[in-house]
Design a protein around this motif. Structure first.
Motif, PDB file in Angstrom:
ATOM      1  N   GLU A  70      12.903   2.982  -6.710  1.00  0.00           N
ATOM      2  CA  GLU A  70      12.806   4.339  -7.244  1.00  0.00           C
ATOM      3  C   GLU A  70      12.470   5.336  -6.140  1.00  0.00           C
ATOM      4  O   GLU A  70      13.035   6.436  -6.099  1.00  0.00           O
ATOM      5  CB  GLU A  70      11.745   4.386  -8.341  1.00  0.00           C
ATOM      6  CG  GLU A  70      12.149   3.688  -9.620  1.00  0.00           C
ATOM      7  CD  GLU A  70      11.049   3.678 -10.663  1.00  0.00           C
ATOM      8  OE1 GLU A  70      11.334   3.414 -11.839  1.00  0.00           O
ATOM      9  OE2 GLU A  70       9.886   3.956 -10.294  1.00  0.00           O
ATOM     10  N   ARG A  71      11.540   4.950  -5.261  1.00  0.00           N
ATOM     11  CA  ARG A  71      11.188   5.846  -4.144  1.00  0.00           C
ATOM     12  C   ARG A  71      12.378   6.060  -3.219  1.00  0.00           C
ATOM     13  O   ARG A  71      12.595   7.176  -2.721  1.00  0.00           O
ATOM     14  CB  ARG A  71       9.995   5.283  -3.375  1.00  0.00           C
ATOM     15  CG  ARG A  71       8.669   5.394  -4.108  1.00  0.00           C
ATOM     16  CD  ARG A  71       7.513   5.100  -3.192  1.00  0.00           C
ATOM     17  NE  ARG A  71       7.470   3.706  -2.801  1.00  0.00           N
ATOM     18  CZ  ARG A  71       6.779   2.772  -3.421  1.00  0.00           C
ATOM     19  NH1 ARG A  71       6.076   3.078  -4.497  1.00  0.00           N
ATOM     20  NH2 ARG A  71       6.768   1.522  -2.979  1.00  0.00           N
ATOM     21  N   GLU A  72      13.139   4.989  -2.987  1.00  0.00           N
ATOM     22  CA  GLU A  72      14.313   5.111  -2.118  1.00  0.00           C
ATOM     23  C   GLU A  72      15.363   6.020  -2.745  1.00  0.00           C
ATOM     24  O   GLU A  72      15.948   6.879  -2.060  1.00  0.00           O
ATOM     25  CB  GLU A  72      14.897   3.731  -1.850  1.00  0.00           C
ATOM     26  CG  GLU A  72      16.048   3.740  -0.855  1.00  0.00           C
ATOM     27  CD  GLU A  72      16.544   2.348  -0.522  1.00  0.00           C
ATOM     28  OE1 GLU A  72      17.623   2.240   0.100  1.00  0.00           O
ATOM     29  OE2 GLU A  72      15.855   1.369  -0.875  1.00  0.00           O
ATOM     30  N   LEU A  73      15.593   5.862  -4.041  1.00  0.00           N
ATOM     31  CA  LEU A  73      16.554   6.718  -4.728  1.00  0.00           C
ATOM     32  C   LEU A  73      16.097   8.171  -4.719  1.00  0.00           C
ATOM     33  O   LEU A  73      16.901   9.089  -4.513  1.00  0.00           O
ATOM     34  CB  LEU A  73      16.742   6.234  -6.168  1.00  0.00           C
ATOM     35  CG  LEU A  73      17.539   4.945  -6.353  1.00  0.00           C
ATOM     36  CD1 LEU A  73      17.505   4.506  -7.813  1.00  0.00           C
ATOM     37  CD2 LEU A  73      18.980   5.126  -5.885  1.00  0.00           C
ATOM     38  N   GLU A  86       9.119  -4.055  -6.519  1.00  0.00           N
ATOM     39  CA  GLU A  86      10.494  -3.836  -6.072  1.00  0.00           C
ATOM     40  C   GLU A  86      11.108  -2.636  -6.786  1.00  0.00           C
ATOM     41  O   GLU A  86      11.841  -1.846  -6.181  1.00  0.00           O
ATOM     42  CB  GLU A  86      11.334  -5.087  -6.322  1.00  0.00           C
ATOM     43  CG  GLU A  86      11.006  -6.258  -5.414  1.00  0.00           C
ATOM     44  CD  GLU A  86      11.275  -5.943  -3.955  1.00  0.00           C
ATOM     45  OE1 GLU A  86      12.224  -5.179  -3.676  1.00  0.00           O
ATOM     46  OE2 GLU A  86      10.535  -6.458  -3.092  1.00  0.00           O
ATOM     47  N   LEU A  87      10.820  -2.501  -8.081  1.00  0.00           N
ATOM     48  CA  LEU A  87      11.329  -1.354  -8.823  1.00  0.00           C
ATOM     49  C   LEU A  87      10.768  -0.056  -8.273  1.00  0.00           C
ATOM     50  O   LEU A  87      11.503   0.930  -8.113  1.00  0.00           O
ATOM     51  CB  LEU A  87      10.960  -1.501 -10.306  1.00  0.00           C
ATOM     52  CG  LEU A  87      11.302  -0.312 -11.215  1.00  0.00           C
ATOM     53  CD1 LEU A  87      12.800  -0.082 -11.250  1.00  0.00           C
ATOM     54  CD2 LEU A  87      10.771  -0.548 -12.620  1.00  0.00           C
ATOM     55  N   GLN A 138      -6.441 -11.027  -2.465  1.00  0.00           N
ATOM     56  CA  GLN A 138      -6.389 -10.853  -1.013  1.00  0.00           C
ATOM     57  C   GLN A 138      -6.561  -9.402  -0.585  1.00  0.00           C
ATOM     58  O   GLN A 138      -6.573  -9.104   0.608  1.00  0.00           O
ATOM     59  CB  GLN A 138      -5.074 -11.403  -0.479  1.00  0.00           C
ATOM     60  CG  GLN A 138      -4.921 -12.909  -0.689  1.00  0.00           C
ATOM     61  CD  GLN A 138      -3.604 -13.442  -0.162  1.00  0.00           C
ATOM     62  OE1 GLN A 138      -2.725 -12.677   0.247  1.00  0.00           O
ATOM     63  NE2 GLN A 138      -3.449 -14.764  -0.182  1.00  0.00           N
ATOM     64  N   GLY A 139      -6.673  -8.482  -1.563  1.00  0.00           N
ATOM     65  CA  GLY A 139      -7.015  -7.103  -1.234  1.00  0.00           C
ATOM     66  C   GLY A 139      -5.895  -6.084  -1.343  1.00  0.00           C
ATOM     67  O   GLY A 139      -6.162  -4.888  -1.338  1.00  0.00           O
ATOM     68  N   HIS A 140      -4.637  -6.516  -1.424  1.00  0.00           N
ATOM     69  CA  HIS A 140      -3.539  -5.563  -1.495  1.00  0.00           C
ATOM     70  C   HIS A 140      -3.292  -5.124  -2.943  1.00  0.00           C
ATOM     71  O   HIS A 140      -3.672  -5.814  -3.896  1.00  0.00           O
ATOM     72  CB  HIS A 140      -2.261  -6.136  -0.889  1.00  0.00           C
ATOM     73  CG  HIS A 140      -1.770  -7.375  -1.584  1.00  0.00           C
ATOM     74  ND1 HIS A 140      -2.171  -8.648  -1.228  1.00  0.00           N
ATOM     75  CD2 HIS A 140      -0.899  -7.535  -2.615  1.00  0.00           C
ATOM     76  CE1 HIS A 140      -1.584  -9.538  -2.004  1.00  0.00           C
ATOM     77  NE2 HIS A 140      -0.804  -8.895  -2.857  1.00  0.00           N
ATOM     78  N   ALA A 141      -2.669  -3.968  -3.089  1.00  0.00           N
ATOM     79  CA  ALA A 141      -2.387  -3.418  -4.416  1.00  0.00           C
ATOM     80  C   ALA A 141      -1.140  -4.058  -5.013  1.00  0.00           C
ATOM     81  O   ALA A 141      -0.182  -4.368  -4.295  1.00  0.00           O
ATOM     82  CB  ALA A 141      -2.210  -1.910  -4.335  1.00  0.00           C
ATOM     83  N   VAL A 142      -1.160  -4.233  -6.320  1.00  0.00           N
ATOM     84  CA  VAL A 142      -0.016  -4.779  -7.061  1.00  0.00           C
ATOM     85  C   VAL A 142       0.369  -3.776  -8.136  1.00  0.00           C
ATOM     86  O   VAL A 142      -0.461  -3.400  -8.971  1.00  0.00           O
ATOM     87  CB  VAL A 142      -0.354  -6.136  -7.712  1.00  0.00           C
ATOM     88  CG1 VAL A 142       0.854  -6.684  -8.466  1.00  0.00           C
ATOM     89  CG2 VAL A 142      -0.833  -7.135  -6.668  1.00  0.00           C
ATOM     90  N   ASP A 143       1.618  -3.305  -8.101  1.00  0.00           N
ATOM     91  CA  ASP A 143       2.109  -2.349  -9.102  1.00  0.00           C
ATOM     92  C   ASP A 143       2.508  -3.097 -10.367  1.00  0.00           C
ATOM     93  O   ASP A 143       3.323  -4.034 -10.312  1.00  0.00           O
ATOM     94  CB  ASP A 143       3.308  -1.582  -8.552  1.00  0.00           C
ATOM     95  CG  ASP A 143       2.940  -0.679  -7.392  1.00  0.00           C
ATOM     96  OD1 ASP A 143       2.161   0.258  -7.618  1.00  0.00           O
ATOM     97  OD2 ASP A 143       3.434  -0.927  -6.281  1.00  0.00           O
ATOM     98  N   LEU A 144       1.960  -2.669 -11.514  1.00  0.00           N
ATOM     99  CA  LEU A 144       2.214  -3.350 -12.772  1.00  0.00           C
ATOM    100  C   LEU A 144       2.705  -2.370 -13.833  1.00  0.00           C
ATOM    101  O   LEU A 144       2.286  -1.216 -13.864  1.00  0.00           O
ATOM    102  CB  LEU A 144       0.938  -4.032 -13.288  1.00  0.00           C
ATOM    103  CG  LEU A 144       0.344  -5.147 -12.418  1.00  0.00           C
ATOM    104  CD1 LEU A 144      -0.971  -5.640 -13.010  1.00  0.00           C
ATOM    105  CD2 LEU A 144       1.330  -6.301 -12.264  1.00  0.00           C
TER     106      LEU A 144
END
Length: 280
Positions: free
Chosen positions: A120-123, A115-116, A87-93
């Motif tokens: 991590e960005r929030e922390l 989610e991880l 669908q075009g969006h990025a998926v972090d793997l």
């Protein structure tokens, strides 16, 4: 009669992680059901295609280097990258990969870590920013200052600091309460950020104390910036009991004249702030 084992593909389809097998050129020979769940492509749609066709364009070169290094007996067996969903969006793997030299095959197992990544960005944000104003905190300021000084030392450049202390802030808390004091601090943060360059960093390091890091800025330009910020801070701030006219004292320190280390520059700017008459 001894039980017979099911086909390996059926076992792999039970896994929650995507499993891919590619040849030495990166051509897909096998994917399990989880591949479709993560990226939206069925196995029949990807067989024979290059795995790199599904990688985010910004991550393709790094992933190709990882694959080559793995096949040469080096590289990292665990690495992160982004793929593009159907669908075009990025998926972090997060990948775990292994090279089978005899079969000339690469096996990769991928887990979705969106989610991880967000956690991590929030922390990281909480570790480096003031929770009230959203400005950089002392930790991030010190890191940015060390980097700025290192670059200035290498290029014979200059770095300036502005140490900003609000005048009469304690009276705001005493008269109008801490909620009003918080609104004032947020307003000050907003005005300081609006008054500096994009490359500058504004940090809150204490109750009503702020520091502005000015990379590549000499003492003369720093004085001009301090005067400009004082004018912006003088604009009355609307409070429940009426407008508040803010004021500030600003101390200036410049590398290398006033110090060559972060501690020395901060101490000099702090001392200059106390010695100044402010902008009043």
């Amino acid at each position: 009669m001894a039980p017979s084992l099911p086909p390996l593909s059926q076992v792999l389809d039970l896994l929650p992680d995507a499993v891919c097998i590619v040849d030495e050129h990166g051509q897909l020979l096998f994917v399990n059901v989880a591949f479709e769940r993560l990226l939206g492509y069925a196995a029949t749609e990807v067989h024979g295609r290059l795995l790199f066709d599904f990688i985010h364009p910004d991550d393709r070169d790094a992933t190709l280097r990882q694959a080559r290094a793995l096949m040469e007996g080096g590289g990292e067996r665990h690495f992160r990258n982004r793929y593009l969903h159907r669908q075009g969006h990025a998926v972090d793997l997060l990948w775990s990969a292994h090279w089978l030299p005899e079969q000339r095959l690469r096996i990769g197992v991928a887990r979705e870590i969106g989610e991880l990544q967000r956690a991590e960005r929030e922390l990281e944000h909480h570790a480096n920013h003031d929770p009230l104003t959203g400005l950089a905190n002392r930790r991030r300021l010190e890191l940015a200052l060390r980097n700025a000084l290192a670059e200035a030392a290498e290029s014979s450049g200059q770095v300036s600091l502005l140490y900003v202390d609000l005048a009469g802030f304690k009276q705001v808390n005493d008269r109008d309460g801490h909620e009003a004091g918080d609104r004032v601090l947020c307003e000050v943060a907003k005005r300081l950020q609006q008054g500096v360059r994009q490359i500058d960093l504004v940090a809150r390091i204490g109750g009503d104390e702020f520091v502005v890091l000015l990379p590549g800025c000499d003492a003369g330009h720093a004085r001009g910036m301090a005067q400009q910020l004082c004018q912006q801070l003088r604009v009355p701030c609307a409070l429940r009991d009426g407008p508040l006219r803010m004021d500030a004292s600003i101390g200036i320190a410049t590398f290398p004249a006033d110090g060559r280390t972060p501690d020395a520059l901060l101490a000099h700017a702090d001392k200059a702030m106390y010695a100044s008459r402010g902008c009043r």
